[in-house]
Structure formats: C-alpha cells, structure tokens
Scaffold this active site. Structure first.
Site, PDB file in Angstrom:
ATOM      1  N   ASP A  30      -6.639 -34.713   2.975  1.00 41.13           N
ATOM      2  CA  ASP A  30      -7.482 -35.479   2.058  1.00 41.13           C
ATOM      3  C   ASP A  30      -6.631 -36.499   1.301  1.00 41.13           C
ATOM      4  OD1 ASP A  30      -9.835 -34.142   2.663  1.00 41.13           O
ATOM      5  OD2 ASP A  30      -9.603 -32.662   1.063  1.00 41.13           O
TER       6      ASP A  30
ATOM      7  N   TYR B  12       0.801  -1.228   0.000  1.00 39.12           N
ATOM      8  CA  TYR B  12       0.000   0.000   0.000  1.00 39.12           C
ATOM      9  C   TYR B  12       0.832   1.277   0.000  1.00 39.12           C
ATOM     10  CZ  TYR B  12      -4.470  -2.369   0.313  1.00 39.12           C
ATOM     11  OH  TYR B  12      -5.582  -3.131   0.027  1.00 39.12           O
TER      12      TYR B  12
ATOM     13  N   GLU C 263      -5.192 -30.362   7.412  1.00 43.03           N
ATOM     14  CA  GLU C 263      -5.138 -29.636   6.141  1.00 43.03           C
ATOM     15  C   GLU C 263      -6.169 -28.517   6.066  1.00 43.03           C
ATOM     16  OE1 GLU C 263      -6.211 -30.242   1.408  1.00 43.03           O
ATOM     17  OE2 GLU C 263      -6.133 -32.006   2.697  1.00 43.03           O
TER      18      GLU C 263
END
Length: 396
Positions: A277, A138, A224
């Site tokens: 997963d 910024y 996860e």
C-alpha cells in the site's frame, strides 16, 4: 517435470532480464563478504558449549556471592544500529548492553524465563529434536504468562549466543503463503510443487531444511496483504506472468517468510519486487524485507535482501493514474509520525527515489491502498498496472 510455459512472449521480460544481469554482476563483485559480528549457523556442539559457559558463569557468580545476571545486547536503540548497504540494518560490533539481573524486581522474571528457555534449548539440541515457540510456551504457560514473553526470550538468547534461531532448534509456525513456479523437497523428504492456481502453499516451518529448490521464474513478487495476494491468484496473474513466484507475509512478515524470501534470493538471484500500500505501514513492511528491523538487526545477514525494488503502489502513481481523490485516505497522526521516522532512517539517504516518493506522500498528507486501483477497472492491478510495470521497468 518441466514447468509449463504459460506466460507472455520472451521479449516481454527484456527489462527484467537486463535488471537481473546487473544484479548478477553486483553479486559477483560482492561475493564472499560477510559483515563482522554476523550470526552464523553454529554446530550443535558449539551451541551446547556456549550455553554451558553461560551456566558456569552463573554458578561462579553464586560462589562469589555475586548477583547472577545475563548481559544482552540492547536491541531497542538506534544508537546500536549501523547501516551497511550490502546487508541493511545491523548491530555495531561494540554496542551498549543491558543486564538482566536475578535480584531486581523489574528483571527477575525475565531472568527466570531466559534460564528456563536455555534449559529447554539445551535438551532439544542434545536430543536433536525441534520444538515450536508455541510448544515452549505451553510447557509452562503460567511462568511465561504470554507467547510474546517466550518470543522475546528466544530472540535475546539468539542475540546473546550470536547464532540464528534455527541453531537453537526452535521453530515458529508460518503464516506466509507462496505460489508460482517453484518446487522443492522438505527435510522429511516430502516433495512440494507450488502452482499458479488459486490455492497457495503455506511457507514451510523449517526453511533451513528445504532442499533441491528448482524454478525458472523470471522474478519474485512480495505482496504485502493476503487479500491482494489472493485477488492476484484469482485473476490468474501468476499464470499470465509465468514463470514467476509470489509470496505474501500477510502483513508484517514472520521470520519464516523472511527466511524463505532470503533463501530464494540466495539460491536463484532473480529480481525481487514488493507490492505494498502507498502508506507508511506498507513502506515499513517493505523496509523490513529489504533492510531488516532494529529488533532483529543482529541476524540481518541471514534475513535481508538489499536488492529488493519497490514496484508499487508508488505515491507518484496515484497522481500519474489520476486515482479519484475520494478513494484516498488522509494520513493520521500516527501515519505522519511513522513517515517522519522512516525519512530519518539511515538507509533513506541511499534511496533518493524512495525519499522523493515519501516526501510526496508527506506533502499530500494522503495515502492509498492497492485496492484503489479497482476504481479504474476491476482487474486493472493484474491486467494493466503490474504487467506494464514489469515490462517497462517501472520499479525504483
């Protein structure tokens, strides 16, 4: 104040205790070994001198009517990466480099960005203040264009100076969460007590500033996905398995989450497990925690935990538990490409059990999310699957 014991009886943790004993023996054997070329925490004066030397080189180039350029290690080529089983993926000492030239239309903006960020870092270190990557963006959003350009420039500078990002006085906001039996003091003196309740604690912005860490945890579980992490907290898994620590990076982990997990391992040397997963992207995330990534390989020594074990969800668990086939998902073309890529990586040779699981996934052409376990029962993950895995050593 001592942590209140709420978990299972002591014998439940026998397999974990044996695993930890073997880890401690391994740590003792490898104590004091630091890989060549590893980044290190540098003093402020060292970083300032390094930046001054870079600027002097630019001035000398101009004085000789030569084109100023930055020479940066190439972080996007596997040719520059070697595998070290004690560290993970790290850059080779004599790696190929790339030049960011100030006269090339392709790289002139990149040159300007790096020069601008170097100037800001110099001022931060001089004044002993810190800024986030977002703060830096910024200050001149028109020049930078997007946040990714700032992130890339900072990583290039870190690699060029051979120092970790925290030595540059640049911080990043954290997206990760932590829960369980842990307390610590932040750099400003704030005392933080993590709990096993449904409300987790945000991973601190300044991991280096964490002090007086205390835990009696038997293990650290990296989850996860945020949804799975929250579900485990809601099911009181953390309380029932107490003492333990749980962390999530909410998908691909940010630098602070990786630094936190590394700090917890270095401080306590407790077993670290992953719950991801059973798909190529979950395995990729697990590999980032364990072995690091190509883009951050120059800082592997500060980020990786090669002792991490894969707790679940294993492709073999899908068959063993007879998870309904209609809850499995076919591998996409991108999944298959990712899986092939992981199987070719140097560290898979050192993990024959992992390789077997990946080949099982490739042969079945199917993947599964952790949520598939809810088809067996709504709380199967927290009350059956994970407790049994931890009790009987079901990790690889």
């Amino acid at each position: 104040m001592a942590f209140a014991p709420m978990g299972p009886e002591a014998s439940f943790f026998d397999a974990l205790d044996r695993h930890r004993a073997s880890l401690l023996a391994m740590v003792k054997r490898g104590a004091g070994e630091t890989p060549a070329g590893a980044t290190r925490v540098a003093s402020s004066s060292e970083v300032l001198t390094a930046i001054e030397n870079i600027i002097q080189d630019i001035i000398k180039s101009l004085a000789r009517n030569e084109v100023p350029a930055f020479t940066i290690d190439n972080r996007s080529s596997w040719e520059n990466i070697m595998f070290d089983d004690s560290v993970g993926l790290r850059m080779i000492p004599q790696c190929t480099t790339r030049k960011i030239r100030s006269d090339s239309p392709k790289s002139v903006k990149k040159f300007a960005l790096i020069l601008k960020v170097l100037s800001m870092i110099y001022k931060l270190i001089q004044s002993d203040t810190y800024a986030t990557k977002r703060d830096i963006y910024y200050t001149d959003s028109q020049l930078f264009g997007n946040q990714a350009a700032v992130d890339s420039a900072i990583d290039d500078i870190s690699c060029m100076l051979k120092v970790p990002r925290r030595s540059l006085h640049v911080l990043s906001t954290s997206k990760g969460l932590i829960a369980g039996n842990l307390r610590y003091m932040e750099e400003d003196g704030t005392r933080v007590q993590c709990t096993c309740s449904a409300t987790a604690t945000a991973v601190p912005t300044n991991i280096q500033g964490m002090q007086h860490l205390i835990t009696d945890a038997k293990f650290l579980l990296i989850v996860e996905k945020d949804a799975t992490f929250q579900r485990l907290l809601d099911d009181n898994f953390c309380s029932r398995m107490s003492p333990c620590i749980m962390v999530t990076g909410k998908g691909v982990p940010d630098l602070n989450t990786r630094l936190l997990v590394k700090k917890l391992w270095d401080t306590f040397h407790i077993p670290v497990f992953t719950l991801v997963d059973a798909d190529p992207y979950g395995i990729e995330i697990m590999c980032i925690y364990k072995y690091g990534s190509m883009s951050m390989s120059f800082e592997a020594h500060n980020l990786t935990i090669p002792t991490i074990r894969w707790l679940g969800l294993l492709p073999s668990d899908i068959q063993r538990l007879n998870i309904p086939k209609d809850s499995l998902i076919p591998l996409t073309k991108h999944d298959q490409m990712k899986l092939d890529s992981i199987l070719k990586r140097p560290y898979i040779t050192y993990q024959p059990l992992w390789k077997k699981e990946l080949e099982m996934m490739a042969d079945s052409k199917m993947k599964a999310e952790i949520q598939a376990l809810t088809l067996l029962s709504s709380d199967y993950l927290s009350r059956v699957y994970l407790p049994n895995k931890l009790r009987f050593g079901g990790w690889i």
